[in-house]
Design a protein around this motif. Sequence first.
Motif, PDB file in Angstrom:
ATOM      1  N   ASP A 218      18.364   3.833  -8.204  1.00 50.00           N
ATOM      2  CA  ASP A 218      17.807   3.422  -9.495  1.00 50.00           C
ATOM      3  C   ASP A 218      16.902   2.205  -9.291  1.00 50.00           C
ATOM      4  N   GLY A 219      15.768   2.182  -9.982  1.00 49.14           N
ATOM      5  CA  GLY A 219      14.803   1.110  -9.777  1.00 49.14           C
ATOM      6  C   GLY A 219      14.946  -0.069 -10.715  1.00 49.14           C
ATOM      7  N   GLY A 220      15.856   0.000 -11.681  1.00 48.53           N
ATOM      8  CA  GLY A 220      15.905  -0.995 -12.742  1.00 48.53           C
ATOM      9  C   GLY A 220      16.127  -2.422 -12.286  1.00 48.53           C
ATOM     10  N   ASP A 221      16.876  -2.618 -11.197  1.00 48.62           N
ATOM     11  CA  ASP A 221      17.159  -3.968 -10.715  1.00 48.62           C
ATOM     12  C   ASP A 221      16.445  -4.262  -9.404  1.00 48.62           C
ATOM     13  N   LYS A 222      15.370  -3.527  -9.126  1.00 49.17           N
ATOM     14  CA  LYS A 222      14.669  -3.674  -7.855  1.00 49.17           C
ATOM     15  C   LYS A 222      13.316  -4.369  -8.053  1.00 49.17           C
ATOM     16  N   VAL A 223      12.733  -4.783  -6.933  1.00 44.99           N
ATOM     17  CA  VAL A 223      11.404  -5.391  -6.901  1.00 44.99           C
ATOM     18  C   VAL A 223      10.550  -4.586  -5.938  1.00 44.99           C
ATOM     19  N   PHE A 224       9.352  -4.210  -6.376  1.00 51.93           N
ATOM     20  CA  PHE A 224       8.417  -3.470  -5.539  1.00 51.93           C
ATOM     21  C   PHE A 224       7.357  -4.428  -5.008  1.00 51.93           C
ATOM     22  N   TYR A 225       7.118  -4.367  -3.687  1.00 48.09           N
ATOM     23  CA  TYR A 225       6.108  -5.210  -3.052  1.00 48.09           C
ATOM     24  C   TYR A 225       5.012  -4.328  -2.466  1.00 48.09           C
TER      25      TYR A 225
ATOM     26  N   SER B  81      -5.936  -2.143   9.138  1.00 45.24           N
ATOM     27  CA  SER B  81      -6.448  -0.939   8.460  1.00 45.24           C
ATOM     28  C   SER B  81      -5.396  -0.097   7.748  1.00 45.24           C
ATOM     29  N   VAL B  82      -4.246  -0.661   7.405  1.00 44.54           N
ATOM     30  CA  VAL B  82      -3.248   0.070   6.625  1.00 44.54           C
ATOM     31  C   VAL B  82      -2.705  -0.844   5.530  1.00 44.54           C
ATOM     32  N   HIS B  83      -2.050  -0.229   4.554  1.00 43.20           N
ATOM     33  CA  HIS B  83      -1.343  -0.970   3.519  1.00 43.20           C
ATOM     34  C   HIS B  83       0.158  -0.814   3.718  1.00 43.20           C
ATOM     35  N   GLY B  84       0.904  -1.823   3.289  1.00 42.42           N
ATOM     36  CA  GLY B  84       2.356  -1.781   3.368  1.00 42.42           C
ATOM     37  C   GLY B  84       2.977  -1.951   1.998  1.00 42.42           C
ATOM     38  N   CYS B  85       4.074  -1.221   1.748  1.00 42.87           N
ATOM     39  CA  CYS B  85       4.835  -1.354   0.515  1.00 42.87           C
ATOM     40  C   CYS B  85       6.319  -1.432   0.860  1.00 42.87           C
ATOM     41  N   ALA B  86       7.078  -2.103   0.026  1.00 42.54           N
ATOM     42  CA  ALA B  86       8.511  -2.242   0.274  1.00 42.54           C
ATOM     43  C   ALA B  86       9.263  -2.298  -1.050  1.00 42.54           C
TER      44      ALA B  86
ATOM     45  N   VAL C 112      13.657  -0.440   1.859  1.00 42.33           N
ATOM     46  CA  VAL C 112      12.760   0.493   2.541  1.00 42.33           C
ATOM     47  C   VAL C 112      11.373  -0.129   2.658  1.00 42.33           C
ATOM     48  N   PHE C 113      10.710   0.145   3.774  1.00 48.10           N
ATOM     49  CA  PHE C 113       9.376  -0.364   4.057  1.00 48.10           C
ATOM     50  C   PHE C 113       8.538   0.785   4.580  1.00 48.10           C
ATOM     51  N   VAL C 114       7.320   0.942   4.035  1.00 48.02           N
ATOM     52  CA  VAL C 114       6.431   2.034   4.440  1.00 48.02           C
ATOM     53  C   VAL C 114       5.013   1.496   4.593  1.00 48.02           C
ATOM     54  N   GLU C 115       4.343   1.925   5.659  1.00 46.93           N
ATOM     55  CA  GLU C 115       2.919   1.648   5.813  1.00 46.93           C
ATOM     56  C   GLU C 115       2.161   2.964   5.833  1.00 46.93           C
ATOM     57  N   ASP C 116       0.955   2.951   5.256  1.00 48.35           N
ATOM     58  CA  ASP C 116       0.103   4.132   5.290  1.00 48.35           C
ATOM     59  C   ASP C 116      -1.342   3.688   5.126  1.00 48.35           C
ATOM     60  N   VAL C 117      -2.257   4.635   5.297  1.00 45.55           N
ATOM     61  CA  VAL C 117      -3.670   4.290   5.200  1.00 45.55           C
ATOM     62  C   VAL C 117      -4.068   3.941   3.772  1.00 45.55           C
ATOM     63  N   GLY C 118      -3.280   4.337   2.809  1.00 44.43           N
ATOM     64  CA  GLY C 118      -3.540   3.990   1.413  1.00 44.43           C
ATOM     65  C   GLY C 118      -2.275   3.501   0.739  1.00 44.43           C
ATOM     66  N   ARG C 119      -2.435   2.568  -0.184  1.00 43.83           N
ATOM     67  CA  ARG C 119      -1.269   2.045  -0.901  1.00 43.83           C
ATOM     68  C   ARG C 119      -0.621   3.131  -1.755  1.00 43.83           C
ATOM     69  N   HIS C 120      -1.418   4.097  -2.228  1.00 47.05           N
ATOM     70  CA  HIS C 120      -0.876   5.191  -3.035  1.00 47.05           C
ATOM     71  C   HIS C 120       0.140   5.998  -2.230  1.00 47.05           C
ATOM     72  N   ASN C 121      -0.191   6.295  -0.982  1.00 52.38           N
ATOM     73  CA  ASN C 121       0.729   7.039  -0.129  1.00 52.38           C
ATOM     74  C   ASN C 121       2.014   6.260   0.113  1.00 52.38           C
ATOM     75  N   ALA C 122       1.884   4.957   0.335  1.00 48.85           N
ATOM     76  CA  ALA C 122       3.054   4.141   0.643  1.00 48.85           C
ATOM     77  C   ALA C 122       4.036   4.101  -0.535  1.00 48.85           C
ATOM     78  N   ILE C 123       3.513   3.931  -1.745  1.00 47.48           N
ATOM     79  CA  ILE C 123       4.409   3.894  -2.901  1.00 47.48           C
ATOM     80  C   ILE C 123       5.011   5.273  -3.172  1.00 47.48           C
ATOM     81  N   ASP C 124       4.245   6.337  -2.924  1.00 50.69           N
ATOM     82  CA  ASP C 124       4.793   7.681  -3.101  1.00 50.69           C
ATOM     83  C   ASP C 124       5.936   7.933  -2.121  1.00 50.69           C
ATOM     84  N   SER C 125       5.799   7.456  -0.892  1.00 54.63           N
ATOM     85  CA  SER C 125       6.859   7.624   0.105  1.00 54.63           C
ATOM     86  C   SER C 125       8.128   6.905  -0.335  1.00 54.63           C
ATOM     87  N   ILE C 126       7.973   5.734  -0.939  1.00 54.64           N
ATOM     88  CA  ILE C 126       9.137   5.001  -1.443  1.00 54.64           C
ATOM     89  C   ILE C 126       9.776   5.756  -2.605  1.00 54.64           C
TER      90      ILE C 126
END
Length: 303
Positions: free
Chosen positions: A220-227, A182-187, A196-210
Motif C-alpha cells: 500500500d502506498g498511503g504511508d510511503k514516499v516516492f523519490y 544518462s538514466v533516471h532513478g526512482c525509489a 525498492v530502487f529502479v533506474e531506467d532510461v526514462g523516469r516514466h519506466n522507473a516509476i512504472d517498475s515500482i
Amino acid sequence: MPTFEDEEPLAFDAVQLPRRADAPRLNQVRGTLLRRIEIVDQHGERRDIDIPAERPLTVFVDKRELVTLMTLGAAPGLLVLGYLLNQDLIRHASDVESIDVDWSVDAAAVKTHRGIDGLAEKTARRVVTTGCGQGTVFGDAMAQIGAVQLPTSQSARIAQDTLLRILELMKSRNSVHRQAGSVHGCALFSGTEMLVFVEDVGRHNAIDSIAGWMAVHGIDGGDKVFYTTGRLTSEMVMKSAHMGVPIIVSRNGVTAMGHELAGKLGMTLFGRAAGRHFLCYCGFERFDADPMPCAPAQALAAD
C-alpha cells in the motif's frame, strides 16, 4: 576498499518480501545494463567508458501488439506490469496470468486471464508525454482524478529529518547513473527505509517498475514516499497518485500542470532536493518542518 567503478551497479534493488498469491508469473530476465565504448576526450586522449544499454521492448497483450518501450531492462516484467496498471488498462495485478520477456526478439508477451475489455477504445487516443524516452499515455489521464483516493494529511506525513535522510541515502547509492550517466532513478521509501530502487532510461519506466513491484507484493502506498531524479510533470504526479503515494521528492523541479494536479489531489511535492536543500511546492500540511537557520551570506555564496 573497492570503488564504485569496481562494483556492478544495481539498476534494480528491492527488499525481500513475499509475493501475493494471485500475482502473475514473471520471468525477470535482466538485460545487459552497460555497454563499453571508446571515446576521445577534450585532451585528445582515447579511453573506454561505459554507457547505458538502451533497448526496445515491444509489449504484446494476448498476442496483440500494444506499445514499444525503450528501456534499460533492469526489471522488465515489473515494468510491463506497472505500465499496464498506470495506464489503467488493467485494475489489478491478478488480471494478468504471466509476463514472459524474450530479449532475443526484444519482446514481452502478456497473457491475461480474461482479456482486457475495450482495449481498442482505451488505446485509441495517445498523448506523447514530456521528456526522456518520449512516453505515451493512453486516454485522458486527467479523467482519473475523481477515482484517486489518498490518505489524509494526519495519516501520511513526512518530517524534515526523514526527508534529509532520504536525500543522503540516494546520494550514496552505487548506481548506473554514477558510473555511466544518462538514466533516471526512482525509489520508494517507508520512513527512511528504501523498499525498492529502479533506474531506467526514462523516469516514466522507473516509476512504472515500482508500481509493478508494489502490485506483486501487495504494498500500500498511503504511508510511503516516492523519490525521483526526474522533474515532476503531470504524468509523474498522476502515476504516483494512482499508486496511492501522496508524497513525492524530486531532485529536479515541477511543472505548472504537475503542481496544479498535486494541489487538487492534496499531495505534497518537494523539488530541487539535494544535500540539505529543498523546496516544498505544495501540500505543506503533510510536512513537519524543522527550519534550519539561514546561513551567512558568505557561506551561501561558497555553497
